[in-house]
Design a protein around this motif. Sequence first.
Motif, mmCIF file in Angstrom:
data_model
loop_
_atom_site.group_PDB
_atom_site.id
_atom_site.type_symbol
_atom_site.label_atom_id
_atom_site.label_comp_id
_atom_site.label_asym_id
_atom_site.label_seq_id
_atom_site.Cartn_x
_atom_site.Cartn_y
_atom_site.Cartn_z
ATOM 1 N N ILE A 71 42.653 70.711 112.036
ATOM 2 C CA ILE A 71 42.175 70.107 110.784
ATOM 3 C C ILE A 71 41.640 71.157 109.818
ATOM 4 O O ILE A 71 41.619 70.958 108.615
ATOM 5 C CB ILE A 71 41.093 69.037 111.097
ATOM 6 C CG1 ILE A 71 41.687 67.961 112.008
ATOM 7 C CG2 ILE A 71 40.561 68.394 109.824
ATOM 8 C CD1 ILE A 71 40.740 66.864 112.388
ATOM 9 N N SER A 80 49.231 67.580 125.094
ATOM 10 C CA SER A 80 48.690 67.582 123.738
ATOM 11 C C SER A 80 47.314 66.905 123.685
ATOM 12 O O SER A 80 46.748 66.736 122.615
ATOM 13 C CB SER A 80 49.651 66.884 122.780
ATOM 14 O OG SER A 80 49.631 65.510 123.018
ATOM 15 N N ALA A 127 44.580 69.672 116.891
ATOM 16 C CA ALA A 127 44.681 68.945 115.626
ATOM 17 C C ALA A 127 44.783 69.870 114.420
ATOM 18 O O ALA A 127 45.442 69.542 113.430
ATOM 19 C CB ALA A 127 43.480 68.012 115.462
ATOM 20 N N ILE A 159 32.486 69.398 113.971
ATOM 21 C CA ILE A 159 33.221 68.702 115.034
ATOM 22 C C ILE A 159 34.715 68.681 114.717
ATOM 23 O O ILE A 159 35.547 69.080 115.529
ATOM 24 C CB ILE A 159 32.685 67.272 115.207
ATOM 25 C CG1 ILE A 159 31.220 67.312 115.654
ATOM 26 C CG2 ILE A 159 33.528 66.496 116.196
ATOM 27 C CD1 ILE A 159 30.552 65.954 115.702
ATOM 28 N N LEU A 160 35.040 68.243 113.500
ATOM 29 C CA LEU A 160 36.461 68.111 113.144
ATOM 30 C C LEU A 160 37.197 69.438 113.262
ATOM 31 O O LEU A 160 38.340 69.493 113.730
ATOM 32 C CB LEU A 160 36.597 67.577 111.713
ATOM 33 C CG LEU A 160 36.190 66.125 111.456
ATOM 34 C CD1 LEU A 160 36.452 65.761 110.002
ATOM 35 C CD2 LEU A 160 36.949 65.169 112.364
ATOM 36 N N ILE A 168 38.317 70.609 116.894
ATOM 37 C CA ILE A 168 39.168 69.774 117.743
ATOM 38 C C ILE A 168 40.417 70.569 118.100
ATOM 39 O O ILE A 168 41.108 71.051 117.211
ATOM 40 C CB ILE A 168 39.547 68.469 117.003
ATOM 41 C CG1 ILE A 168 38.282 67.664 116.695
ATOM 42 C CG2 ILE A 168 40.520 67.655 117.837
ATOM 43 C CD1 ILE A 168 38.526 66.435 115.859
ATOM 44 N N PRO A 169 40.696 70.729 119.384
ATOM 45 C CA PRO A 169 41.885 71.483 119.745
ATOM 46 C C PRO A 169 43.151 70.776 119.275
ATOM 47 O O PRO A 169 43.149 69.563 119.074
ATOM 48 C CB PRO A 169 41.823 71.531 121.278
ATOM 49 C CG PRO A 169 40.909 70.434 121.677
ATOM 50 C CD PRO A 169 39.965 70.239 120.554
ATOM 51 N N GLY A 206 47.421 73.155 106.305
ATOM 52 C CA GLY A 206 47.998 71.835 106.472
ATOM 53 C C GLY A 206 46.950 70.776 106.785
ATOM 54 O O GLY A 206 47.196 69.593 106.630
ATOM 55 N N ILE A 233 43.112 68.932 106.275
ATOM 56 C CA ILE A 233 42.329 68.588 105.088
ATOM 57 C C ILE A 233 41.174 69.555 104.865
ATOM 58 O O ILE A 233 40.882 69.927 103.722
ATOM 59 C CB ILE A 233 41.829 67.112 105.158
ATOM 60 C CG1 ILE A 233 41.128 66.724 103.864
ATOM 61 C CG2 ILE A 233 40.916 66.884 106.340
ATOM 62 C CD1 ILE A 233 40.823 65.234 103.753
ATOM 63 N N PHE A 238 32.555 66.939 100.151
ATOM 64 C CA PHE A 238 33.595 67.957 100.336
ATOM 65 C C PHE A 238 32.981 69.292 100.767
ATOM 66 O O PHE A 238 33.491 69.959 101.671
ATOM 67 C CB PHE A 238 34.376 68.155 99.033
ATOM 68 C CG PHE A 238 35.214 66.982 98.631
ATOM 69 C CD1 PHE A 238 35.378 65.877 99.466
ATOM 70 C CD2 PHE A 238 35.862 66.961 97.403
ATOM 71 C CE1 PHE A 238 36.162 64.804 99.094
ATOM 72 C CE2 PHE A 238 36.650 65.895 97.020
ATOM 73 C CZ PHE A 238 36.789 64.812 97.865
ATOM 74 N N TYR A 294 42.168 72.698 102.974
ATOM 75 C CA TYR A 294 42.297 72.540 101.515
ATOM 76 C C TYR A 294 40.933 72.407 100.849
ATOM 77 O O TYR A 294 40.697 72.951 99.784
ATOM 78 C CB TYR A 294 43.178 71.337 101.180
ATOM 79 C CG TYR A 294 44.588 71.508 101.671
ATOM 80 C CD1 TYR A 294 45.417 72.480 101.117
ATOM 81 C CD2 TYR A 294 45.097 70.742 102.705
ATOM 82 C CE1 TYR A 294 46.708 72.680 101.583
ATOM 83 C CE2 TYR A 294 46.385 70.930 103.171
ATOM 84 C CZ TYR A 294 47.179 71.901 102.608
ATOM 85 O OH TYR A 294 48.453 72.098 103.072
ATOM 86 N N LEU A 324 31.776 69.194 104.440
ATOM 87 C CA LEU A 324 32.894 69.287 105.380
ATOM 88 C C LEU A 324 33.460 70.703 105.407
ATOM 89 O O LEU A 324 33.770 71.247 106.474
ATOM 90 C CB LEU A 324 33.990 68.290 104.983
ATOM 91 C CG LEU A 324 33.673 66.816 105.246
ATOM 92 C CD1 LEU A 324 34.746 65.927 104.638
ATOM 93 C CD2 LEU A 324 33.579 66.546 106.748
#
Lengths: 78, 78, 78, 375, 375, 375
Positions: D61, D10, D59, D52-53, D56-57, D65, D67, D264, D70, D267
């Motif tokens: 994001i 993981s 995760a 970047i976020l 990420i493998p 589910g 952030i 927001f 959403y 991102l």
Amino acid sequence: MTEQMSSGIEIMFVGMGTVFLFLAMLVVTINILSSLIQRYFPDAHLLSAAAREVTGDTDKSIIAAITGAVHQYRNKYK
Amino acid sequence: MTEQMSSGIEIMFVGMGTVFLFLAMLVVTINILSSLIQRYFPDAHLLSAAAREVTGDTDKSIIAAITGAVHQYRNKYK
Amino acid sequence: MTEQMSSGIEIMFVGMGTVFLFLAMLVVTINILSSLIQRYFPDAHLLSAAAREVTGDTDKSIIAAITGAVHQYRNKYK
Amino acid sequence: MENLLSLWQSTGLYNFTGGQAFMMVIGFVLLFLAIKKGFEPLLLLPIGFGAILSNIPVAGIAEEGGILYYLYFGIKTGIFPLLIFMGVGAMTDFGPMLANPKTLLLGAAAQFGIFASLLGALALNFVPGLEFTLKDAAAIGIIGGADGPTAIYVASKLSPDLLGAIAVAAYSYMALVPLIQPPIMRALTTEDERKIEMQQLRRVGKTEKIVFPLMLLFLSILLLPSATPLIGMFALGNLMNACGVVDRLSQTAQNELINIVTIFLGLAVGSKLSADAFLQFKTLGILALGAIAFAIGTAAGVIMAKIMNKFSSIPINPLIGAAGVSAVPMAARVANKVGLESNPHNFLLMHAMGPNVAGVIGSAVAAGVLLSLIK
Amino acid sequence: MENLLSLWQSTGLYNFTGGQAFMMVIGFVLLFLAIKKGFEPLLLLPIGFGAILSNIPVAGIAEEGGILYYLYFGIKTGIFPLLIFMGVGAMTDFGPMLANPKTLLLGAAAQFGIFASLLGALALNFVPGLEFTLKDAAAIGIIGGADGPTAIYVASKLSPDLLGAIAVAAYSYMALVPLIQPPIMRALTTEDERKIEMQQLRRVGKTEKIVFPLMLLFLSILLLPSATPLIGMFALGNLMNACGVVDRLSQTAQNELINIVTIFLGLAVGSKLSADAFLQFKTLGILALGAIAFAIGTAAGVIMAKIMNKFSSIPINPLIGAAGVSAVPMAARVANKVGLESNPHNFLLMHAMGPNVAGVIGSAVAAGVLLSLIK
Amino acid sequence: MENLLSLWQSTGLYNFTGGQAFMMVIGFVLLFLAIKKGFEPLLLLPIGFGAILSNIPVAGIAEEGGILYYLYFGIKTGIFPLLIFMGVGAMTDFGPMLANPKTLLLGAAAQFGIFASLLGALALNFVPGLEFTLKDAAAIGIIGGADGPTAIYVASKLSPDLLGAIAVAAYSYMALVPLIQPPIMRALTTEDERKIEMQQLRRVGKTEKIVFPLMLLFLSILLLPSATPLIGMFALGNLMNACGVVDRLSQTAQNELINIVTIFLGLAVGSKLSADAFLQFKTLGILALGAIAFAIGTAAGVIMAKIMNKFSSIPINPLIGAAGVSAVPMAARVANKVGLESNPHNFLLMHAMGPNVAGVIGSAVAAGVLLSLIK
Ligand code: NA
Ligand code: NA
Ligand code: NA
């Protein structure tokens, strides 16, 4: 009179009754709690208020000056 | 020339045409409304501006001093 | 010992191991990067800090005065 | 032991794909540009971080589910760009434009960059391996509007897959305006033209400033309803500020609310910078077309100013035409700076603010045309 | 008459259940602790109030259609705790930690409380009537992280039914740190150890502070992607603050945005304090294990500092090990206070801030491990 | 050519309906009242603007996919009015009311306007062409509560189609309080009564102010759970302010948060001002009944004060009874102003603040009764 009208009248009586009952109970509760609090948990704040009012003058005049200045500033530049 | 290309060119002409039409109409409307407003609803604000510019000096120097101080404060401590 | 308990113990070892590994690697990386940065990209900010500390006095006393005043103001009127 | 293995499986190290790694580098580059080069940091910092976020493998994001998934709703529904437009409206002073309404036409001319690069995108279809639909082309063209929220709004409606690249291009070129524009401005003008001094602007009263946003909205309702979400929210912000009776709302719109939404939005835009969508030949095309759009828009603005100068008794310095691309207030500052080089007493800033804010309206109108014609 | 009856049948008096009444008392106790005792009032006040609101009979404020039901989405999706973590990141100064990176290991050791109480929760399964799944145990263990948003984030993912009790325990024990920690700290150290003075910290430059959050995120991406939602948002907040070019975003993140989210988060956590979920033997277990977690974490931190002292030429005061549990900045203040008792000239505050913020990272890493191993 | 035609067919000019045009005029009138006449501008400006935006043909700003459609969820779920109520609670000082609790009864009496206009709405069913259900009648009656968020909350639950008209009526009449109330107040009082001076109020301590919101909530839980969403959020805001330990939350609740929600709420209310719903004979009925409700509420408050004066040894100036309708702080100021006309040394403002804030509680209670009886 229609059925709707009569239920409207009933709502009026029940409603005003509840409003009065609620606020009257609030009056009673406030009176009880206020006297309890004033007797058993008096605010140090209020007890010393008189004292502070005498000694607080210097502080107040400084603060008043600054307040005035800051207000002028904010009204002008906000 | 492909069909897509020709519809692209049409969009260009229609688009620039609309943009110019829109902003040109805005120019016309602004000119009309500005002259109407300046004639019939002149801003008291602007009329008295000259007057204020003379008398405003003392205020301004106080405010400038405070402003400077507050700015220094905010830049340092924010 | 139940199976759940043994997997709990494994999680504990794996978990604390990961936490230590992660933070230890962070220590190493910080040390490397900090020395690289301090050598090759020193902050002008820090180099001149000593100098500023001598000359900054007048500024500071003004700011201290204003800060005090504004704090008083804010505590009182916020 | 099994746990240790499953933990290793993981890790990011185990799961990284080349594309994800590359997109993270893109994200770091955006952060570098934002922080060290000062490229529109308010947007590019959260966009870069979002890039970047979202890459990420494991995760997830930016997947359901996570952030960023959403937050993306705020873009999908158009709420975030429209709220930012409201805040920008509240920050905009139409005074200089109202004092010299002719300069609105400069803001019109500069939109030519939008349609020229739309055509350019279609032309790129002749290059093997590139395929842009009409929707894609329109979304790319809007980069030439030099207006972030408008570009994001249009791209999210017409071509959401290209949203990441388009937003990055739009904000990057806006930051590059001081590099892109001056050579074009100098090439198209003579030293004498750049020296032209303009008449001082009259002061514009409060009533005119209150009436203007309503008039703008009204015209947009009559002529181009598809532009009214953008122009309407912009006009609302502007009216809140101009009217003076709802200062607390206006202050919140241009401070806390726009700040929250900017974080927001950035991102969420970054979450569209996935390897699949970005690492394509297309993206290079988008970046090239974006640069062309800015250049053509600048040139069109300057040329329009020169034409107007021919027919107008009151002199217009053609440099302020370049400000018509919008990129508020950067382009106006560039016009001022280039003007000062030729004539150190010639302050064009306020004169350039007219076409500058007109450019915002112009791109919103162009956006309306695109949204209404292309479905 | 019918109306009057139906009104009476809709009163709280008519519909109250014992459990609801009891939960309201719990809510009032939390309000009392928050207001009169100063127990983490920013969180415990809205949590306590949410507990009262959600247990009102008939009103259904925490059921579909009620405001608390909708606010809970912010927890379910992880958005609220992550936004709070972003704000906390923006408020955190990593300077003291970067000046003395060794102290990060103290923040690692103190996480032992998490895993010890996880084991403890599993051990409680031998007590008849108590049944904790592995997920429950992990969610309970995270209380030992002494970090509110991390605890809420993990509990909402692994064991939402226990969320209310876990959040209450986490914030209560964080408020109780000044009572829980000192006896343990004194018991494990000698007077001489407590008197150890530490070398003054070097000043840390801006570049290091900018690079750190990125490095932290990068390490987390490589090793532990499951921790990246938490560490990523924390690093984003920290970067926004450190870089100095997006001050308006950073200010909003650490003020208005975190305040708004705190109100909503508190109310939503309170909505999980229902009689069904809370009035169980389990809750007592959670409270007991939480206290144990804090105690063990404190002890582990202090002992780690003593071990490091054996191997390090530069002296470390073991008291700052206790700050490794996080509970920022309370635990660091406690270390400072206990140090002053033994040596009135020994200011440990800044030295304790290093392990203190390292503890936040440590718990986020531990959270990542739990989320990745337990599914 | 086809494009040009399709552009023309998408203009507002081509698509306008008479109803939409008329509703836009209504929107402009609201903006005019807000900006030029100072009628509750914080609400009527966004409401008026929302009315314009939602009636733009083709654009569909209030339909699925449009921003106003999404903002309306905040009303549908009750979140927006409740958050505003929380902010209002944080701004409210119950000191004057606690110093003279008897005045709560004035706030009770003034709610008679609510139920009288409910009856009035039902009576209007005898007029051919008008048809109000019991739900409609209750939603109309709540205008008499003279409290915006309460009216919007109740109308959104009972009669969402009438929401626009009801909100507009409520805020308009609140702005008209200085015109509506004085003649009624003068007609029902003698010059001597208006001259009555009242005893100075005692200072109320902090503990009483902290206990009050909890007591209020508790009473509401026992007697009228259906009023607890409103009263609960109001009490939460008030407690946050009174307790003094969560100042940053209280400040945010009464500033940025309430400002953001006010913009959204106003726009969303405006989106309910569609031609279908508004351009009906009903709307005239609503406006008429709203005026009657305010008048009757005022009269009831004054008469109640006169009755209380008969039985009380401590004199009460009947003018403060009019403040019982709420409309904080306008109604209290009106009482003060009318009092000064008769006796230039008679400052009633603080005495009127008691019934004024009691009126807010009174309407929330009345709202609870309506919501609980009418389903
Ligand atoms: Na533009
Ligand atoms: Na921790
Ligand atoms: Na009322």
